[in-house]
Design a protein around this motif. Structure first.
Motif, PDB file in Angstrom:
ATOM      1  N   ALA A  43      -7.093  14.311  -0.470  1.00 34.55           N
ATOM      2  CA  ALA A  43      -7.976  13.574  -1.379  1.00 34.55           C
ATOM      3  C   ALA A  43      -8.124  12.122  -0.922  1.00 34.55           C
ATOM      4  CB  ALA A  43      -7.434  13.637  -2.799  1.00 34.55           C
ATOM      5  N   LEU A  44      -7.044  11.507  -0.490  1.00 33.53           N
ATOM      6  CA  LEU A  44      -7.125  10.130   0.000  1.00 33.53           C
ATOM      7  C   LEU A  44      -7.976  10.048   1.264  1.00 33.53           C
ATOM      8  CD1 LEU A  44      -3.426   9.012  -0.564  1.00 33.53           C
ATOM      9  CD2 LEU A  44      -5.439   8.180  -1.801  1.00 33.53           C
ATOM     10  N   ASP A  45      -7.890  11.052   2.120  1.00 35.52           N
ATOM     11  CA  ASP A  45      -8.734  11.084   3.311  1.00 35.52           C
ATOM     12  C   ASP A  45     -10.209  11.196   2.942  1.00 35.52           C
ATOM     13  OD1 ASP A  45      -6.575  10.830   4.993  1.00 35.52           O
ATOM     14  OD2 ASP A  45      -6.439  12.975   5.466  1.00 35.52           O
ATOM     15  N   ARG A  46     -10.497  11.962   1.891  1.00 31.76           N
ATOM     16  CA  ARG A  46     -11.892  12.072   1.442  1.00 31.76           C
ATOM     17  C   ARG A  46     -12.395  10.720   0.924  1.00 31.76           C
ATOM     18  NH1 ARG A  46     -10.007  17.043  -0.658  1.00 31.76           N
ATOM     19  NH2 ARG A  46      -9.850  16.206  -2.770  1.00 31.76           N
ATOM     20  N   VAL A  47     -11.536  10.016   0.221  1.00 28.60           N
ATOM     21  CA  VAL A  47     -11.922   8.691  -0.279  1.00 28.60           C
ATOM     22  C   VAL A  47     -12.184   7.749   0.892  1.00 28.60           C
ATOM     23  CG1 VAL A  47     -11.128   6.670  -1.557  1.00 28.60           C
ATOM     24  CG2 VAL A  47     -10.735   8.962  -2.483  1.00 28.60           C
ATOM     25  N   ARG A  48     -11.298   7.755   1.882  1.00 33.69           N
ATOM     26  CA  ARG A  48     -11.488   6.896   3.052  1.00 33.69           C
ATOM     27  C   ARG A  48     -12.792   7.222   3.780  1.00 33.69           C
ATOM     28  NH1 ARG A  48      -5.759   7.679   3.466  1.00 33.69           N
ATOM     29  NH2 ARG A  48      -4.661   5.683   3.213  1.00 33.69           N
ATOM     30  N   ALA A  49     -13.047   8.515   3.938  1.00 31.86           N
ATOM     31  CA  ALA A  49     -14.261   8.929   4.647  1.00 31.86           C
ATOM     32  C   ALA A  49     -15.507   8.511   3.875  1.00 31.86           C
ATOM     33  CB  ALA A  49     -14.247  10.439   4.858  1.00 31.86           C
ATOM     34  N   ALA A  50     -15.478   8.675   2.566  1.00 28.99           N
ATOM     35  CA  ALA A  50     -16.630   8.286   1.753  1.00 28.99           C
ATOM     36  C   ALA A  50     -16.842   6.783   1.789  1.00 28.99           C
ATOM     37  CB  ALA A  50     -16.425   8.761   0.316  1.00 28.99           C
ATOM     38  N   ALA A  51     -15.737   6.023   1.779  1.00 30.14           N
ATOM     39  CA  ALA A  51     -15.860   4.573   1.858  1.00 30.14           C
ATOM     40  C   ALA A  51     -16.451   4.146   3.193  1.00 30.14           C
ATOM     41  CB  ALA A  51     -14.494   3.929   1.641  1.00 30.14           C
TER      42      ALA A  51
END
Length: 285
Positions: A43-51
């Motif tokens: 989930a944190l990786d998804r947030v980083r990618a979206a950012a």
């Protein structure tokens, strides 16, 4: 990343402050910034990618309340007398082991929320502190390296304290540490990968514009890694738990008489390098 939660108390939504200083809405991607998110690498990786992609919608920060950056905190563990200069100013011997006490999770408020001076208080005091937010279960941690691997990130904490209740009224420190609004936290949770050295952070606090505390985590008696390791020998730390790691010199209790304790109407501002700034006005409970 700089993760935060914005909106009315009890109805905050997850958000991110991007590298350009723009507030971004995370509510379409994750339900909250809490222990469940901090323990979920995917989930944190998804947030980083979206950012990184720039696809996250911008939020209008004007007039938007900033809440505590972590929701559903399980426990707030605090470390007392953890700076050499603070121990000296209070006349205490540096402790041989960390001094551990608790604040209830419901003392946590947003970084700019009102702080209430308790009824009957004459000795409400300030304490700027580095807060450590746990991201991995820490149970009988053996090494400093393993301890730091359990840290999700860092934030500014204000460990407001009532010294008469804490020291002069008998029993443990709890009565002077758990008054309503006594733990402003935030504005951001800065993930651990953005804090190169938690032992090289400047901490500052002002009362009514006058600098009162100006210290560094380099002066800690027990480092962040040692605090996490040590505490894990006595209790299990879970994702979303918070550790307040102590305060440097400059508190009201350590100053000459008449000690300048806080009163309703005072304004406290505090900051830690790279972790943001808080501002609270004090009002009567």
């Amino acid at each position: 990343m700089k993760l935060l939660r914005v909106g009315p108390a009890g109805a905050e939504r997850p958000a991110l402050l991007d590298d350009g200083g723009i507030l971004r809405d995370l509510s379409g991607l994750v339900p909250d910034v809490d222990g469940a998110l901090l323990a979920d690498d995917a989930a944190l990786d998804r947030v980083r990618a979206a950012a990184a992609s720039g696809e996250l919608p911008a939020l209008d920060a004007a007039g938007l309340r900033v809440g505590a950056p972590v929701g559903r905190i399980g426990k707030v563990v605090c470390i007392g007398l953890n700076y050499h200069d603070h121990a000296a100013e209070t006349g205490a011997e540096p402790p041989a082991e960390p001094v551990v006490f608790f604040k209830a999770a419901d003392t946590v408020v947003g970084p700019h929320d009102t702080v209430l001076v308790p009824r009957g208080s004459q000795k409400t005091d300030w304490e700027v502190e580095l807060a450590v937010v746990i991201g991995r279960t820490a149970r009988y941690v053996e090494s400093h390296e393993a301890a730091l691997a359990c840290v999700a990130g860092y934030a500014v904490a204000h460990d407001v304290s009532e010294r008469e209740f804490q020291i002069e009224r008998g029993g443990t420190w709890d009565k002077g540490k758990n008054c309503e609004t006594f733990n402003p936290l935030g504005p951001w949770l800065v993930t651990a990968d953005e804090v190169a050295d938690p032992q090289a952070l400047g901490l500052r606090l002002w009362v009514n514009g006058e600098l009162k505390q100006n210290g560094s985590t380099a002066d800690q008696i027990f480092s962040v890694a040692e605090v996490v390791r040590y505490v894990s020998q006595f209790m299990t730390l879970y994702p979303g738990d918070v550790i307040n790691t102590g305060t440097p010199a400059g508190v009201a209790m350590g100053q000459p008489e008449p000690k300048p304790y806080l009163r309703a109407g005072d304004v406290v501002e505090l900051e830690i390098d790279g972790l943001g700034r808080q501002r609270q006005e004090l009002k009567p409970a």
